[in-house]
Design a protein around this motif. Structure first.
Motif, mmCIF file in Angstrom:
data_model
loop_
_atom_site.group_PDB
_atom_site.id
_atom_site.type_symbol
_atom_site.label_atom_id
_atom_site.label_comp_id
_atom_site.label_asym_id
_atom_site.label_seq_id
_atom_site.Cartn_x
_atom_site.Cartn_y
_atom_site.Cartn_z
ATOM 1 N N SER A 110 -20.037 21.030 12.540
ATOM 2 C CA SER A 110 -19.251 20.495 13.654
ATOM 3 C C SER A 110 -17.904 21.201 13.681
ATOM 4 C CB SER A 110 -19.055 18.982 13.516
ATOM 5 O OG SER A 110 -18.270 18.688 12.377
ATOM 6 N N TYR A 111 -17.251 21.129 14.835
ATOM 7 C CA TYR A 111 -15.913 21.706 14.942
ATOM 8 C C TYR A 111 -14.913 20.824 14.209
ATOM 9 C CZ TYR A 111 -17.350 25.211 18.292
ATOM 10 O OH TYR A 111 -17.947 26.282 18.893
ATOM 11 N N PRO B 235 -9.789 24.602 15.717
ATOM 12 C CA PRO B 235 -11.184 24.240 15.454
ATOM 13 C C PRO B 235 -12.140 25.417 15.280
ATOM 14 C CG PRO B 235 -10.290 22.912 17.221
ATOM 15 C CD PRO B 235 -9.288 23.991 16.934
ATOM 16 N N GLU B 236 -12.908 25.312 14.224
ATOM 17 C CA GLU B 236 -13.999 26.234 13.986
ATOM 18 C C GLU B 236 -15.140 25.437 13.373
ATOM 19 O OE1 GLU B 236 -13.403 28.814 10.290
ATOM 20 O OE2 GLU B 236 -11.362 28.444 10.984
ATOM 21 N N LEU B 237 -16.338 26.005 13.426
ATOM 22 C CA LEU B 237 -17.491 25.295 12.879
ATOM 23 C C LEU B 237 -17.388 25.212 11.360
ATOM 24 C CD1 LEU B 237 -20.455 26.670 15.004
ATOM 25 C CD2 LEU B 237 -19.508 24.361 15.031
ATOM 26 N N GLU B 238 -17.542 23.997 10.856
ATOM 27 C CA GLU B 238 -17.529 23.743 9.422
ATOM 28 C C GLU B 238 -18.691 22.822 9.088
ATOM 29 O OE1 GLU B 238 -13.753 22.228 8.169
ATOM 30 O OE2 GLU B 238 -12.644 23.952 8.959
ATOM 31 N N LYS B 239 -19.074 22.819 7.818
ATOM 32 C CA LYS B 239 -20.154 21.940 7.378
ATOM 33 C C LYS B 239 -19.716 20.486 7.485
ATOM 34 C CE LYS B 239 -22.084 25.181 4.060
ATOM 35 N NZ LYS B 239 -22.404 25.419 2.640
ATOM 36 N N GLU B 240 -20.513 19.683 8.187
ATOM 37 C CA GLU B 240 -20.246 18.247 8.246
ATOM 38 C C GLU B 240 -21.160 17.504 7.282
ATOM 39 O OE1 GLU B 240 -20.489 14.669 11.422
ATOM 40 O OE2 GLU B 240 -19.214 16.363 11.931
ATOM 41 N N VAL B 241 -22.440 17.858 7.288
ATOM 42 C CA VAL B 241 -23.407 17.294 6.344
ATOM 43 C C VAL B 241 -24.162 18.466 5.729
ATOM 44 C CG1 VAL B 241 -25.395 15.778 6.015
ATOM 45 C CG2 VAL B 241 -23.689 15.215 7.766
ATOM 46 N N ASP B 242 -24.190 18.532 4.410
ATOM 47 C CA ASP B 242 -24.892 19.610 3.716
ATOM 48 C C ASP B 242 -25.821 18.977 2.688
ATOM 49 O OD1 ASP B 242 -25.531 22.258 3.208
ATOM 50 O OD2 ASP B 242 -23.915 22.530 1.747
ATOM 51 N N ILE B 243 -27.125 19.071 2.948
ATOM 52 C CA ILE B 243 -28.141 18.472 2.079
ATOM 53 C C ILE B 243 -28.806 19.600 1.299
ATOM 54 C CG2 ILE B 243 -30.244 17.082 1.987
ATOM 55 C CD1 ILE B 243 -29.396 16.072 4.870
ATOM 56 N N LEU B 244 -28.646 19.575 -0.015
ATOM 57 C CA LEU B 244 -29.244 20.587 -0.889
ATOM 58 C C LEU B 244 -30.410 19.927 -1.614
ATOM 59 C CD1 LEU B 244 -25.934 22.098 -2.299
ATOM 60 C CD2 LEU B 244 -27.270 22.862 -0.335
ATOM 61 N N PHE B 245 -31.596 20.148 -1.099
ATOM 62 C CA PHE B 245 -32.778 19.425 -1.574
ATOM 63 C C PHE B 245 -33.119 19.703 -3.029
ATOM 64 C CE2 PHE B 245 -33.141 19.115 2.958
ATOM 65 C CZ PHE B 245 -33.646 17.842 3.143
ATOM 66 N N GLN B 246 -33.055 20.949 -3.445
ATOM 67 C CA GLN B 246 -33.460 21.285 -4.809
ATOM 68 C C GLN B 246 -32.435 20.819 -5.838
ATOM 69 O OE1 GLN B 246 -36.636 22.328 -5.110
ATOM 70 N NE2 GLN B 246 -36.511 21.999 -2.914
ATOM 71 N N GLU B 247 -31.159 20.831 -5.468
ATOM 72 C CA GLU B 247 -30.111 20.369 -6.370
ATOM 73 C C GLU B 247 -29.958 18.855 -6.342
ATOM 74 O OE1 GLU B 247 -26.444 22.404 -5.641
ATOM 75 O OE2 GLU B 247 -27.443 24.340 -5.535
ATOM 76 N N TYR C 196 -23.419 16.563 0.608
ATOM 77 C CA TYR C 196 -21.986 16.640 0.837
ATOM 78 C C TYR C 196 -21.706 16.160 2.249
ATOM 79 C CZ TYR C 196 -17.459 18.629 2.010
ATOM 80 O OH TYR C 196 -16.170 18.782 2.447
ATOM 81 N N LEU C 197 -20.707 15.310 2.386
ATOM 82 C CA LEU C 197 -20.293 14.789 3.681
ATOM 83 C C LEU C 197 -18.817 15.131 3.882
ATOM 84 C CD1 LEU C 197 -21.250 13.082 6.116
ATOM 85 C CD2 LEU C 197 -20.569 11.052 4.841
ATOM 86 N N ALA C 198 -18.500 15.792 4.999
ATOM 87 C CA ALA C 198 -17.119 16.188 5.275
ATOM 88 C C ALA C 198 -16.184 14.989 5.180
ATOM 89 C CB ALA C 198 -17.023 16.827 6.659
ATOM 90 N N TYR C 199 -15.018 15.220 4.653
ATOM 91 C CA TYR C 199 -13.957 14.219 4.499
ATOM 92 C C TYR C 199 -14.291 13.144 3.471
ATOM 93 C CZ TYR C 199 -12.758 16.480 8.872
ATOM 94 O OH TYR C 199 -12.508 17.419 9.834
ATOM 95 N N VAL C 200 -15.471 13.237 2.845
ATOM 96 C CA VAL C 200 -15.868 12.266 1.821
ATOM 97 C C VAL C 200 -16.135 12.979 0.507
ATOM 98 C CG1 VAL C 200 -17.611 10.550 1.141
ATOM 99 C CG2 VAL C 200 -16.845 10.679 3.528
ATOM 100 N N GLY C 201 -16.879 14.083 0.566
ATOM 101 C CA GLY C 201 -17.259 14.828 -0.625
ATOM 102 C C GLY C 201 -18.712 14.579 -0.969
ATOM 103 N N SER C 202 -19.062 14.842 -2.225
ATOM 104 C CA SER C 202 -20.433 14.637 -2.679
ATOM 105 C C SER C 202 -20.734 13.150 -2.772
ATOM 106 C CB SER C 202 -20.645 15.299 -4.040
ATOM 107 O OG SER C 202 -20.559 16.692 -3.914
ATOM 108 N N LEU C 203 -21.944 12.782 -2.356
ATOM 109 C CA LEU C 203 -22.332 11.375 -2.324
ATOM 110 C C LEU C 203 -23.150 11.011 -3.555
ATOM 111 C CD1 LEU C 203 -23.456 11.103 1.408
ATOM 112 C CD2 LEU C 203 -21.208 10.580 0.429
ATOM 113 N N GLY C 204 -23.099 9.744 -3.932
ATOM 114 C CA GLY C 204 -23.952 9.218 -4.985
ATOM 115 C C GLY C 204 -25.391 9.151 -4.504
ATOM 116 N N GLU C 205 -26.300 8.800 -5.399
ATOM 117 C CA GLU C 205 -27.731 8.853 -5.098
ATOM 118 C C GLU C 205 -28.138 8.018 -3.889
ATOM 119 O OE1 GLU C 205 -32.053 8.003 -7.185
ATOM 120 O OE2 GLU C 205 -30.254 7.942 -8.413
#
Length: 136
Positions: free
Chosen positions: A75-76, A81-93, A97-106
Motif C-alpha cells: 500500500s502507499y 507516498p510510495e508502495l511499501e509492504k503492508e502485510v508480508d506473510i512468509l509461509f516457510q518461516e 509482518y503487519l505495517a505499523y505493528v511489526g511481527s505478529l504472534g502465532e
C-alpha cells in the motif's frame, strides 16, 4: 499445467489460494521452472483515489515439491507516498509482518493470514486485478 503445491511450512496455505494460483498456470509449462512470481495490480489504484492494493505471491520449487514462499500486500505510505509492504506473510518461516505493528504472534498471524487471503481471493474473483506471471 496443474501444480502440486505442498502445505509444508509453518503457516498453512489455504486451499482456495492454491486453487486460484493453479488456475492461472493452466497454459504454463512448469516442468523446468524453479520459481513463479505472480503480480496482481489494480490499474486504478493510486495515492489519491485508493483502490485495491497490489499483491505479489512467490512459489519456489524444492526438489520436486512446490512451496509457497510469500504473499505480500503493498500500500502507499509515507510523507512522500510510495508502495511499501503492508502485510508480508512468509509461509516457510512462519512469520507475518503487519505495517505499523511489526511481527505478529502465532494466533494473530493465523487470523491476519486468513483475512488477508480471503479478501484477496474475493477481489481476484471480482476481476479487479491485472495479473503478470514471471518465471525462473
Amino acid at each position: 499445467m496443474s501444480i502440486s503445491l505442498s502445505n509444508i511450512g509453518r503457516i498453512r496455505v489455504p486451499d482456495n489460494l492454491i486453487n486460484q494460483l493453479d488456475s492461472l498456470l493452466i497454459d504454463i509449462d512448469i516442468r523446468n521452472l524453479t520459481s513463479i512470481t505472480f503480480n496482481f495490480r489494480d490499474p486504478e489504484y493510486s495515492v489519491t483515489n485508493g483502490g485495491f492494493h497490489p499483491v505479489e505471491i512467490r512459489l519456489f520449487k524444492d526438489k520436486q515439491t512446490w512451496l509457497l514462499d510469500y504473499f505480500t500486500d503493498f500500500s502507499y505510505a509515507g510523507t512522500y507516498p510510495e508502495l511499501e509492504k503492508e502485510v508480508d506473510i512468509l509461509f516457510q518461516e512462519g512469520t507475518v509482518y503487519l505495517a505499523y505493528v511489526g511481527s505478529l504472534g502465532e494466533q494473530p498471524a493465523i487470523e491476519v493470514t486468513k483475512i488477508t487471503i480471503t479478501n484477496f481471493i474475493s477481489y481476484l474473483n471480482m476481476g479487479v486485478y491485472q495479473t503478470q506471471i514471471s518465471t525462473d
